[in-house]
Design a protein around this motif. Structure first.
Motif, PDB file in Angstrom:
ATOM      1  N   PHE A  20     -20.627  37.360  19.346  1.00  0.00           N
ATOM      2  CA  PHE A  20     -21.695  35.505  19.383  1.00  0.00           C
ATOM      3  C   PHE A  20     -20.346  35.141  19.220  1.00  0.00           C
ATOM      4  CE2 PHE A  20     -24.036  38.542  17.475  1.00  0.00           C
ATOM      5  CZ  PHE A  20     -25.415  38.490  18.491  1.00  0.00           C
ATOM      6  N   ALA A  22     -17.054  34.131  19.237  1.00  0.00           N
ATOM      7  CA  ALA A  22     -15.517  34.579  19.190  1.00  0.00           C
ATOM      8  C   ALA A  22     -15.820  35.907  17.706  1.00  0.00           C
ATOM      9  CB  ALA A  22     -14.538  33.270  18.622  1.00  0.00           C
ATOM     10  N   PHE A  23     -17.043  35.426  17.455  1.00  0.00           N
ATOM     11  CA  PHE A  23     -17.316  36.547  16.726  1.00  0.00           C
ATOM     12  C   PHE A  23     -17.716  37.604  17.098  1.00  0.00           C
ATOM     13  CE2 PHE A  23     -20.061  38.545  12.949  1.00  0.00           C
ATOM     14  CZ  PHE A  23     -19.699  38.991  12.198  1.00  0.00           C
ATOM     15  N   ALA A  25     -20.119  41.147  16.435  1.00  0.00           N
ATOM     16  CA  ALA A  25     -20.634  41.826  15.431  1.00  0.00           C
ATOM     17  C   ALA A  25     -20.875  42.936  15.961  1.00  0.00           C
ATOM     18  CB  ALA A  25     -22.127  41.422  16.274  1.00  0.00           C
ATOM     19  N   GLY A  46     -24.080  41.709   6.856  1.00  0.00           N
ATOM     20  CA  GLY A  46     -23.373  41.405   7.919  1.00  0.00           C
ATOM     21  C   GLY A  46     -22.434  42.263   9.113  1.00  0.00           C
ATOM     22  N   THR A  51     -27.985  43.837  14.103  1.00  0.00           N
ATOM     23  CA  THR A  51     -28.097  43.327  15.112  1.00  0.00           C
ATOM     24  C   THR A  51     -28.164  44.820  16.031  1.00  0.00           C
ATOM     25  OG1 THR A  51     -25.366  41.087  14.616  1.00  0.00           O
ATOM     26  CG2 THR A  51     -25.760  42.574  16.995  1.00  0.00           C
ATOM     27  N   ARG A  54     -31.337  45.045  17.079  1.00  0.00           N
ATOM     28  CA  ARG A  54     -31.813  44.400  17.951  1.00  0.00           C
ATOM     29  C   ARG A  54     -31.698  44.929  18.702  1.00  0.00           C
ATOM     30  NH1 ARG A  54     -31.345  38.647  14.828  1.00  0.00           N
ATOM     31  NH2 ARG A  54     -33.231  39.577  13.174  1.00  0.00           N
ATOM     32  N   TYR A  60     -31.683  42.299  21.534  1.00  0.00           N
ATOM     33  CA  TYR A  60     -29.638  41.578  22.648  1.00  0.00           C
ATOM     34  C   TYR A  60     -29.597  42.444  24.136  1.00  0.00           C
ATOM     35  CZ  TYR A  60     -29.557  38.699  17.678  1.00  0.00           C
ATOM     36  OH  TYR A  60     -30.025  38.051  16.977  1.00  0.00           O
ATOM     37  N   ARG A 429     -20.488  29.564   3.935  1.00  0.00           N
ATOM     38  CA  ARG A 429     -21.319  30.551   5.134  1.00  0.00           C
ATOM     39  C   ARG A 429     -21.015  29.620   6.331  1.00  0.00           C
ATOM     40  NH1 ARG A 429     -27.519  31.802   4.228  1.00  0.00           N
ATOM     41  NH2 ARG A 429     -28.071  31.385   6.800  1.00  0.00           N
ATOM     42  N   GLY A 430     -21.102  29.888   7.400  1.00  0.00           N
ATOM     43  CA  GLY A 430     -20.347  28.389   8.769  1.00  0.00           C
ATOM     44  C   GLY A 430     -19.163  27.990   8.919  1.00  0.00           C
TER      45      GLY A 430
ATOM     46  N   PRO B 354     -21.107  28.049  14.763  1.00  0.00           N
ATOM     47  CA  PRO B 354     -21.000  29.396  14.445  1.00  0.00           C
ATOM     48  C   PRO B 354     -21.312  30.241  13.069  1.00  0.00           C
ATOM     49  CG  PRO B 354     -19.041  27.484  15.083  1.00  0.00           C
ATOM     50  CD  PRO B 354     -20.988  27.560  15.371  1.00  0.00           C
ATOM     51  N   SER B 355     -22.505  28.941  13.058  1.00  0.00           N
ATOM     52  CA  SER B 355     -22.995  29.229  11.324  1.00  0.00           C
ATOM     53  C   SER B 355     -24.726  29.978  12.247  1.00  0.00           C
ATOM     54  CB  SER B 355     -23.977  27.727  11.206  1.00  0.00           C
ATOM     55  OG  SER B 355     -25.109  26.898  11.937  1.00  0.00           O
ATOM     56  N   GLU B 357     -24.080  32.166  14.532  1.00  0.00           N
ATOM     57  CA  GLU B 357     -23.904  33.731  14.860  1.00  0.00           C
ATOM     58  C   GLU B 357     -23.671  34.545  13.065  1.00  0.00           C
ATOM     59  OE1 GLU B 357     -20.456  31.866  17.448  1.00  0.00           O
ATOM     60  OE2 GLU B 357     -19.566  32.850  15.469  1.00  0.00           O
ATOM     61  N   LYS B 358     -23.229  33.971  12.442  1.00  0.00           N
ATOM     62  CA  LYS B 358     -23.474  34.571  10.852  1.00  0.00           C
ATOM     63  C   LYS B 358     -24.602  34.760  10.814  1.00  0.00           C
ATOM     64  CE  LYS B 358     -18.691  34.187   8.960  1.00  0.00           C
ATOM     65  NZ  LYS B 358     -18.890  34.363   7.683  1.00  0.00           N
ATOM     66  N   LEU B 360     -27.424  35.377  12.892  1.00  0.00           N
ATOM     67  CA  LEU B 360     -28.160  36.431  12.862  1.00  0.00           C
ATOM     68  C   LEU B 360     -27.305  37.868  13.282  1.00  0.00           C
ATOM     69  CD1 LEU B 360     -27.495  35.178  16.831  1.00  0.00           C
ATOM     70  CD2 LEU B 360     -29.399  35.550  15.808  1.00  0.00           C
ATOM     71  N   VAL B 361     -26.330  37.706  12.616  1.00  0.00           N
ATOM     72  CA  VAL B 361     -25.615  39.112  12.568  1.00  0.00           C
ATOM     73  C   VAL B 361     -25.772  40.016  10.626  1.00  0.00           C
ATOM     74  CG1 VAL B 361     -23.449  40.863  11.752  1.00  0.00           C
ATOM     75  CG2 VAL B 361     -23.612  38.391  13.439  1.00  0.00           C
ATOM     76  N   ALA B 362     -26.099  38.455  10.044  1.00  0.00           N
ATOM     77  CA  ALA B 362     -26.959  39.128   8.379  1.00  0.00           C
ATOM     78  C   ALA B 362     -27.863  40.333   8.441  1.00  0.00           C
ATOM     79  CB  ALA B 362     -27.130  37.388   7.818  1.00  0.00           C
TER      80      ALA B 362
END
Lengths: 503, 362
Positions: A20, A22-23, A25, A46, A51, A54, A60, A429-430, B354-355, B357-358, B360-362
């Protein structure tokens, strides 16, 4: 193509990667699920479990990697395609319509001919499922009248009726009573015995050990290990899940705790049971635990948003009798909530108004109900500089600010009133690295000035890095309180995943 | 500054489009648009008498519009203005009919207060249902409009019936209760209550910007949960807003009766003010100052329509058609503006990823 799929192999994932932005998962995940086994999928919040599932169920699409079912390559673009191929998921939050009967819920499927409701077909399928698995439903009962366990059973029957052969259970015991869990465990074994494949996502190691054949642990989006349950121990799995700490402890002075600031005694709210917790002046107490262990209940009960069944809360020596947000703030509390968009900021108001959301309503900014706009503007500007909020001005609408700047504005609002206690829930967060560092520094400074901080987070590294003491919350109970010096990831992890006390 | 220019240009374009639409409509029924424009102007602002009528008619519309603005700021969307105007008018009439011989100032104040109280009480039912039972205010207020109309029908045939020929209307109000009008305007059509236009607009702006109450009202309306989590009681704010908005509508009811041309209570005295007032507020984009302008525009459409009918035999329903056209055009303009804005800031969603994304993963 897989080189040599075993005769029993159901699903084979090779090199699945999902990003997602730069992240990452999911990072090159290889995983094999066999027919007739219960496969436990473990990992912290996390870690990438959700993911991955999904992707498997077609919600996804992976960026890289391939999936094959029974040795044939498959790619699902929609959940219906996965279901047609025989992969179904029992979600934590059921996908049932409470105002319809159980049979009507079963019949609610994409029909070949729209004007046929398929009720007779559903009844026949349900009977077949009952004959093969012993899962019995009550066709004419409203779903609204069914218990949670019964609803879950209906959800499973629904998937089986639609031809699911690989069933994924996402933390199925979260809402079940112990007795209902035992039934579900038996059912999982029976489904596996009949040749279905079962994937169990769980945080509770006792459940995993009671029902699973094999396990796979995800950590940081990658596979940390996989193997047979028979050849492993709970300690080993916990170690794999939490891993070695990557974040070094932050340099700071030792805590010099003073008088107790927040004293929670025997607090019981919904799933939270008999929580005792004390935060002293000049210390940061971290609350570790997987998501949904009762963190939200704890915060909302202390704030007075959610009525508590029992227990008392004392703040700065004052007992909060009728708990309301007003009383909490009046007693010197401050809160950085987890859900910024919903409960912390008013997007339609300006940045300045959000920073002054509470200060504006009392002296010195307001006297006898009238607001001193000039003083409010000055205060907002001063705090914007002090807390490095980047904006075009204090009149910029809050919704136009980036997430990090919104969070800094919340921080400015909460820390600027010199509170005796700050409750910070997932405060970074975020946020990006710089903003994260900023938040950590502010919280630590607050502690060094003699303030008390209750840090609630699902990120173990964060809790370990910041806290002086760590309380571990699991299934609504405090499982233990550790000193920072003796807290290691594996010790906390073991407490976090410790099973529920069963009568 | 540029955004402001765009907004003004859009509003001018809406006005031009409305005029064009009106001209086409008039041509279609065989009336020269030039003649119609002359007749319209003469009927609305051409003489002091007619200008007085137009401005006086704008007041009730404006009051209802302010009521909408207050409720909207607090996030409570109720549509009970017709009912609140009616009940406010009934209460004011009931008090006014008893005021024979009472000193004039006292009588006027009593009638105005009765109107406010009537509207506020009627709105209070909506507020109470919302606060205690969670009944959606838009539903309960809409239904209470029907109840209010029946109450009025009963009053003018029963307790308040007072005309000599047994018509369903009350007796004429005593002269002491009628609101004063400017003497120098022939026909005394300009009621002094037009000073309410700037006064109340300024008061409302002050309330929202400068008082704790107004601030809490806006916070509760902006994000109910955030308000609650920050120690504001959103239920109290919602109830206050609905009641205040009802009070303003009730005052509009009193203004219709005591500053109007027919000094008695009759069925139909509300004359669509309740819903048109909402349109006035929406056209003004919920700005109290803007509502002064749009209220006058709406009133002139009413008054001008009457004169078109009298002079050129244009059906007065054409006015309603035009009012409808204005609303539709403004909505279209607002939609276009929003699209333009959305197209010009593609960067906004990216910054929030960014928020998400987190999450979605959580």
């Amino acid at each position: 193509m897989a080189a040599d799929p075993g005769p029993d192999e159901a699903l084979r994932l090779s090199g699945i990667t999902k990003r997602f932005g730069a992240f990452t998962a999911n990072d090159r995940i290889d995983l094999g699920i066999a027919w007739g086994e219960v496969h436990a999928l473990l990992g912290e919040n996390g870690a990438g479990k959700t993911t991955l599932m999904r992707i498997v169920t077609g919600l996804y699409q992976p960026d890289e990697g391939t999936m094959s079912l029974d040795g044939t390559p498959v790619a699902f673009r929609r959940p219906e395609q996965a279901l047609r191929a025989g992969i179904g998921m029992v979600h934590q939050h059921f996908t049932l319509v409470p105002t319809l009967t159980e049979l009507e819920n079963l019949a609610m499927a994409p029909a070949a001919v729209p004007w046929r409701n398929g009720r007779a077909a559903a009844r026949r399928r349900a009977a077949e499922v009952e004959a093969s698995t012993g899962l019995r439903i009550d066709p004419d009962r409203l779903v609204a009248d069914a218990s949670v366990g019964e609803r879950q059973r209906l959800e499973i029957v629904k998937l089986l009726c639609r031809g699911a052969r690989l069933l994924i259970f996402d933390e199925p015991s979260a809402s079940l009573s112990p007795g209902e869990w035992d039934e579900l465990a038996k059912l999982m074994r029976r489904l596996a015995g009949e040749g279905h494949a079962v994937v169990l996502i769980s945080h509770k190691l006792s459940e995993v050990f009671s029902v699973a054949d094999r396990w796979t642990v995800l950590r940081g989006g990658a596979v940390a290990g996989t193997g047979d349950i028979a050849g492993t121990t709970p300690e080993h799995l916990v170690e794999l899940m939490v891993g070695e700490s990557v974040a070094p402890r932050r340099e700071r002075t030792p805590a010099s705790p003073g008088a107790p600031t927040l004293v929670i005694r025997d607090l019981s709210v919904d799933r939270l049971a008999e929580v005792d917790l004390t935060v002293h002046a000049g210390e940061i107490v971290g609350v570790a635990g997987v998501a949904g262990s009762g963190q939200a209940e704890l915060v909302e009960a202390v704030l007075g948003i959610r009525p508590a069944a029992a227990g008392s809360v004392e703040l700065s020596g004052q007992r909060l009798e009728r708990r309301t947000p007003q009383a909490f703030y009046a007693a010197g509390g401050a809160l950085i909530p987890e859900d910024r968009h919903h409960v912390a900021v008013v997007g339609g108001m300006t940045l300045g108004e959000n920073i002054n959301l509470r200060a504006l309503r009392q002296a010195p900014l307001a006297r006898r109900g009238r607001i001193n706009l000039g003083a409010a503007r000055l205060r907002a500007r001063r705090l914007m500089t002090e807390y490095e909020v980047r904006a075009t001005g204090e009149n910029q609408p809050m919704a136009r600010l980036s997430g990090g700047n919104q969070q800094k504005a919340v921080l400015a609002r909460e820390l600027s009133t010199e509170p005796s206690l700050v409750i910070a829930v997932q405060p970074v967060r975020g946020l990006d690295v710089r903003a994260t560092e900023f938040v950590y520094r502010r919280l630590t400074e607050h502690r060094n000035r003699g303030g008390a901080v209750l840090l609630i987070s699902m990120d173990l590294d964060e809790v370990i890095a910041l806290s002086d003491r760590i309380a571990v919350l699991a299934h609504g109970r405090v499982r233990g309180v550790l000193d920072a010096a003796e807290a290691t990831r594996s010790r906390i992890g073991a407490l976090m995943t410790s099973s529920e006390v069963r009568p | 500054m540029k955004a402001f220019a765009v907004r003004v240009l859009t509003q001018l374009a809406v006005a031009a489009a409305t005029l064009l639409f009106a001209a086409l409509l008039l041509l279609a029924i065989g009336v020269s648009p030039g003649d119609a424009a002359t007749a319209f102007w003469n009927g609305t602002f051409g003489s002091p008498t007619n200008a007085g009528t137009t401005l006086t008619q704008a007041v009730p519309l404006f009051l209802v519009a302010l009521g909408w603005i207050v409720a909207d700021k607090a996030g409570r969307m109720h549509v009970g203005f017709p009912g609140q105007v009616v009940i406010g008018g009934c209460a004011a009439a009931a008090v006014g009919l008893q005021c024979d011989g009472v000193p004039r100032v006292l009588a006027i104040v009593a009638c105005a207060l009765a109107g406010i109280a009537g509207g506020a009480l009627w709105a209070g039912i909506v507020a109470w249902l919302w606060a205690s039972r969670g009944v959606l205010e838009i539903i309960s207020s809409l239904l209470l409009n029907l109840v209010a109309l029946q109450v009025l029908a009963w009053l003018v045939r029963g307790p308040l019936q007072g005309s000599l020929d047994q018509q369903p209307q009350s007796a004429n109000f005593p002269a002491s209760t009628l609101w004063p009008a400017v003497e120098s305007v022939p026909g005394r059509t300009l009621s002094y209550d037009v000073i309410l236009l700037p006064l109340l607009a300024a008061a409302l702006i002050w309330l929202f910007a400068r008082t704790v109450f107004g601030f809490e009202l806006r916070a509760a309306g902006g994000n109910l949960d955030a308000a609650r989590w920050n120690g504001i009681n959103p239920v109290r704010m919602g109830v206050s807003a609905i009641v205040i908005s009802g009070g303003l509508a009730g005052l509009a009811g009193a203004a219709l009766l005591f500053a109007g041309s027919a000094p008695w209570l009759s069925e139909g005295f509300e004359a669509g003010i309740g819903f048109n007032g909402i349109a006035v507020a929406l056209l003004a984009r919920n700005s109290p100052i803007g509502a002064i302008v749009t209220a006058i525009v709406f009133a002139s459409l009413n008054v001008g329509g009457t004169s078109l009918q009298a002079l050129l035999d244009v059906p007065s329903s054409l006015t309603s058609v035009l009012q409808g056209a204005v609303i539709v055009l403004v909505l279209v303009a607002a939609m276009l503006l929003r699209r333009r804005r959305a197209a010009r800031r593609p960067a906004a969603p990216v910054t929030t990823t960014p928020s998400t994304e987190k999450e979605l993963v959580a």
